[in-house]
Design a protein around this motif. Structure first.
Motif, PDB file in Angstrom:
ATOM      1  N   LYS A   1      -4.253 -16.041  -0.483  1.00  0.00           N
ATOM      2  CA  LYS A   1      -5.566 -16.391  -1.020  1.00  0.00           C
ATOM      3  C   LYS A   1      -6.238 -15.164  -1.641  1.00  0.00           C
ATOM      4  O   LYS A   1      -6.560 -14.216  -0.937  1.00  0.00           O
ATOM      5  CB  LYS A   1      -6.455 -16.984   0.078  1.00  0.00           C
ATOM      6  N   ILE A   2      -6.419 -15.224  -2.954  1.00  0.00           N
ATOM      7  CA  ILE A   2      -7.157 -14.151  -3.626  1.00  0.00           C
ATOM      8  C   ILE A   2      -8.598 -14.588  -3.877  1.00  0.00           C
ATOM      9  O   ILE A   2      -9.417 -13.798  -4.353  1.00  0.00           O
ATOM     10  CB  ILE A   2      -6.489 -13.745  -4.960  1.00  0.00           C
ATOM     11  N   PHE A   3      -8.899 -15.841  -3.542  1.00  0.00           N
ATOM     12  CA  PHE A   3     -10.270 -16.342  -3.659  1.00  0.00           C
ATOM     13  C   PHE A   3     -10.783 -16.749  -2.273  1.00  0.00           C
ATOM     14  O   PHE A   3     -10.071 -17.397  -1.508  1.00  0.00           O
ATOM     15  CB  PHE A   3     -10.333 -17.560  -4.584  1.00  0.00           C
TER      16      PHE A   3
ATOM     17  N   LYS B   1      -6.308 -13.744 -13.397  1.00  0.00           N
ATOM     18  CA  LYS B   1      -7.478 -13.440 -12.571  1.00  0.00           C
ATOM     19  C   LYS B   1      -7.447 -12.043 -11.969  1.00  0.00           C
ATOM     20  O   LYS B   1      -8.488 -11.530 -11.546  1.00  0.00           O
ATOM     21  CB  LYS B   1      -7.587 -14.466 -11.438  1.00  0.00           C
ATOM     22  N   VAL B   2      -6.279 -11.452 -11.905  1.00  0.00           N
ATOM     23  CA  VAL B   2      -6.116 -10.190 -11.187  1.00  0.00           C
ATOM     24  C   VAL B   2      -5.776  -9.074 -12.165  1.00  0.00           C
ATOM     25  O   VAL B   2      -4.819  -9.196 -12.928  1.00  0.00           O
ATOM     26  CB  VAL B   2      -5.004 -10.358 -10.119  1.00  0.00           C
TER      27      VAL B   2
ATOM     28  N   ILE C   1      -2.504  -6.054  -5.838  1.00  0.00           N
ATOM     29  CA  ILE C   1      -2.946  -7.188  -5.024  1.00  0.00           C
ATOM     30  C   ILE C   1      -1.783  -7.755  -4.211  1.00  0.00           C
ATOM     31  O   ILE C   1      -1.935  -8.059  -3.022  1.00  0.00           O
ATOM     32  CB  ILE C   1      -3.579  -8.284  -5.922  1.00  0.00           C
TER      33      ILE C   1
ATOM     34  N   ARG D   1      -1.414  -5.507  -1.383  1.00  0.00           N
ATOM     35  CA  ARG D   1      -2.507  -5.709  -0.416  1.00  0.00           C
ATOM     36  C   ARG D   1      -2.250  -6.946   0.432  1.00  0.00           C
ATOM     37  O   ARG D   1      -2.425  -6.926   1.654  1.00  0.00           O
ATOM     38  CB  ARG D   1      -3.844  -5.894  -1.154  1.00  0.00           C
ATOM     39  N   LEU D   2      -1.826  -8.030  -0.216  1.00  0.00           N
ATOM     40  CA  LEU D   2      -1.580  -9.279   0.513  1.00  0.00           C
ATOM     41  C   LEU D   2      -0.465  -9.086   1.539  1.00  0.00           C
ATOM     42  O   LEU D   2      -0.585  -9.492   2.691  1.00  0.00           O
ATOM     43  CB  LEU D   2      -1.213 -10.403  -0.463  1.00  0.00           C
TER      44      LEU D   2
END
Lengths: 397, 397, 397
Positions: free
Chosen positions: C56-58, C376-377, C383, C386-387
């Protein structure tokens, strides 16, 4: 001092504790402090989102939408507001449900609410019905909560009824507040809430009534204009008069669009159906008299057609304050030559105000979110501070 | 010892490992330990939510609902259960989809399940079809998982089929357990599962069958009453008899509502269609014989009309244990003088039991959540403990 | 080196910065690096999910789906992709909305987008309309963002239009890449994109056109086969020719299914309507000429019926490379003797390839998620890292 700090200080200066665990129906059932709290929280939530900070105050929970009329923008505004706060939207589609099958409203209200934190209802079709329906819903979930059936008490939000359209007019007002650089700058300003011609029929009265009921509290002059026979509900006119007296504003009526536009700072030209006709239609629907309804529709369209000159033209706009009045509309508008042959507004006027009109609409999700927020959170200032400090990313950019 | 600790200890005493990665169909396909685990987890999840503690075991994932009949309460119960656990609901609306266009069930089952953690199906219309449809779905996603198509194996939950209504009767039973202060207090108690008159036609048999199949396992006497010609499925009666023998209960049949009500501790009067007629209807639909269906409907309504005296009246209630039997219904009920002229229950009886009836319904979302939880979590005790310790707020109050 | 590290290194070697804050329309409007980035991110997201790591990036936000044609798999693929990234899906159902009521597309595009991070549109019905509709949407939300109406700029994803079906063909290609053990192994391989008989009419051209436009960039030979009169859009054929030249592939046309199948490594037999007929139908719909449309349908069905021999049979499959060509289809297929009397493919052929076919479909949610992710990124590598490092459980197993 940070902007958020200013919002929090503003809230500290207001008394709105009664909003906690309460509903949002007609704006005139709220104190002016409560309205200001709503605008302040709406601005604060918007600010946080613009800074990419999550404003989810719910980890789970449902936001239920019950639309008894078609809707795009209100539907999406409600869904956006719920999502912004962490609630998942569930539509109660009466088609899909068994409500038609002799189920009582009280029962449905409880059955759908076991995990509902908010219920948004749009029911604007029948005079004397919509608002009552929402208040019934509210009383039933209240009862269910007191009886220990519902663990939490869902908040009711009026997404448009037969009397008022609070999420629309509160968004309209916040837009105006921003456009004029602050609520204090609205004192003495004139807004023309005028009827306008539309080829369609039976548009709700909730917007003009809502504007009369709300803008008279901003110390403004509200000039209500419509052809004879297009009166709004007398009770709401009475509220307009009382507000004007109490808040140092003015409420005037005229049957001339030109008179209303004269030197107006803001104009809000839109079509609506005559109150009396809507009452008649409600009775006909009650009786299931479809012929009567078709007859009535013919009559109303013929009546409308007599007033095609009620259009927001460039010429009329010139007569407003410095020829630069702010044009408002709840959208969608009937635009002459664009969406219809003859309508509420000249294409060039509408087009010139498109950006501010869309901005006007953009406040609605935040207004709805603020209404929910103020009902769900005991100490909004603390929670806003917690959200800002947590700085949880809404989106990993 | 904390309540949660007691729930955890209870789970420690039960053997339910087979529920992991499994489905929930007829209650009689589950061991009694498995049913008790379901009730215990339902209570535990409710306790956590009441303490404002998040019970989300999913950070993302889909819960798919497939309703082949209208539904309000089951739809919202499933949506609530999914939301409670962190799953987003997606309705598979066969109208919106291409399923009509010659797509096989196996294909659809896989196509919608790439990120589905649970699939809830309601298919109660046709005898011999609904339960089979769900089991086909289960076998197809099982196959898809084994073939490496589906990364996870979605859990199937029977939201009502032609044979059983496990989410309803498990909620009914949990309600009864709470009302009587514990499962141990149900031994020897009598429940009257009786037919009642309704002006409508073709109501599913899943509730009476589900009650016969489940309550006979609680050591209770289940008295099944209906007019001649309203028999339920013989296979389910056989299950009732076997359960009664195995669990020290009793299963009796009568054609007298009065006999069933006599000294009953619990009454469950509701309408259903004759099994034989439902079978006939299924064939007629199969053949697309609409005239035959209309004929059948007329016959059934006429047949129903002969039994208008099958109503749950104050008078009959007086004959129950101390005149105070607990009244159950899956809702919506056909209430005489309220939702219909003549129906299943007298208005005053229904109204007196409204609060317990709504409480009965309030267990359903937690029962569904417990069914999902026990299928998705390898060690429920650990996860419940983790959730309680994490104390993540569901809602920033 | 971990698999994730390899994905990240792969992304480091590619230039795809223009994808940030951009849309995904026809694949041929993207560079080959951009396509490779999409496949790589799709694999990376799938890997993370398989390791039970949240992607989930949102934290909140809406994914809006606008389907102007029925759909099951694309609808669920889009919903799955949004859920995977943390977006809640809201369907814009034009039935429920007021769009029919003279509302302009520009207005709707803005009104629904105040909190929309992505908009997925399927509009494949009318030649010359669908793609334009999406690009209009994109330009309107772009404008809205620049005008300060929309705080974020929603990403448009083409979920199928009249010209291309990028989410389908990109999933098809990723499936092929995995089946052949890497993109480098596709050079010189032959894919037969052939028409096949179906009893239905008016199937979109987007798949054959999408395959011609995409697979010619993989250094493959694309053999397009169809009966005379079933030509695809000449512009797309031109793209196929240019790609073949630029990417060392080959683009050939034939009116013989057998010739296309001969020694093919991959076959994609499916029905589509003649381009010219679709253009005619679009005009007829424009004029609302329903008789004309029915006439046209009759003609087309009669025309189809002349080509029932265009079926993917065991016999034809034997003539492919080692008799073992990989069979592709976007599903649902018209399967002879299963979903229809005479169709696109023999039942035994389809059945033998069922598992790979379902796998092919399983890539679509990840492809859509990758398209959104890359828009979006700003720095996908960071990212993804990071995830993976956060190791947030998707599901408390």
């Amino acid at each position: 001092m940070s902007l958020m700090q200013r919002y929090i200080n503003k809230l500290d200066s207001l008394n709105f504790e009664k909003m906690y665990n309460n509903d949002f129906f007609e704006t005139w059932t709220k104190t002016f402090d409560e309205l200001q709290a709503t605008w302040t929280v709406a601005d604060a939530l918007r600010k946080l989102r613009e800074e990419n900070i999550s404003t989810k105050i719910f980890d789970s929970g449902l936001g239920i939408s019950l639309f008894r009329d078609n809707s795009t923008r209100t539907r999406f505004s409600f869904a956006s507001a719920c999502n912004l706060l962490g609630l998942e939207v569930q539509d109660l589609d009466e088609g899909k449900s068994q409500i038609a099958h002799g189920e009582t409203v009280r029962e449905t209200a409880n059955m759908i609410s076991f995990m509902a934190d908010v219920i948004g209802i749009r029911d604007d079709m029948y005079i004397g019905k919509g608002n009552k329906y929402m208040r019934d819903y509210a009383s039933y979930v209240d009862e269910g909560h007191k009886d220990g059936i519902l663990e939490q008490r869902p908040t009711l939000v009026d997404l448009q009824c037969d009397i008022d359209h609070p999420t629309q007019t509160m968004a309209d007002a916040l837009h105006v507040i921003h456009e004029f650089g602050g609520i204090e700058n609205l004192k003495g300003k004139k807004i023309a809430m005028t009827w306008a011609y539309s080829p369609s029929y039976g548009k709700p009265l909730s917007v003009p009534q809502g504007v009369v009921g709300l803008f008279t509290r901003l110390g403004m002059e509200v000039s209500l204009a419509h052809p004879e026979g297009y009166e709004i509900m007398p009770e709401v006119e009475e509220i307009g008069r009382k507000n004007a007296a109490a808040y140092g504003g003015k409420f005037t009526k005229t049957n001339s669009m030109a008179e209303a536009f004269k030197d107006a700072d803001i104009v809000y030209p839109k079509s609506w159906a005559p109150f009396a006709a809507m009452e008649k239609r409600t009775d006909l629907y009650g009786k299931g008299d479809m012929n009567g309804i078709n007859e009535l529709e013919k009559e109303l369209l013929a009546q409308n057609a007599k007033h095609k000159d009620w259009e927001c033209t460039e010429e009329l706009m010139k007569t407003t304050k410095d020829g630069k009045a702010l044009y408002l509309h709840c959208l969608p508008a009937d635009i002459t030559g664009l969406s219809c042959k003859e309508g509420e507004v000249e294409n060039s006027v509408f087009d010139r105000y498109r950006v501010p009109l869309y901005k006007e609409a953009s406040f609605k999700p935040y207004i709805i979110a603020a209404m929910i927020f103020l009902s769900k959170v005991r100490n909004p200032q603390d929670i806003l501070q917690r959200l800002e400090n947590a700085k949880k990313e809404r989106w990993m950019k």
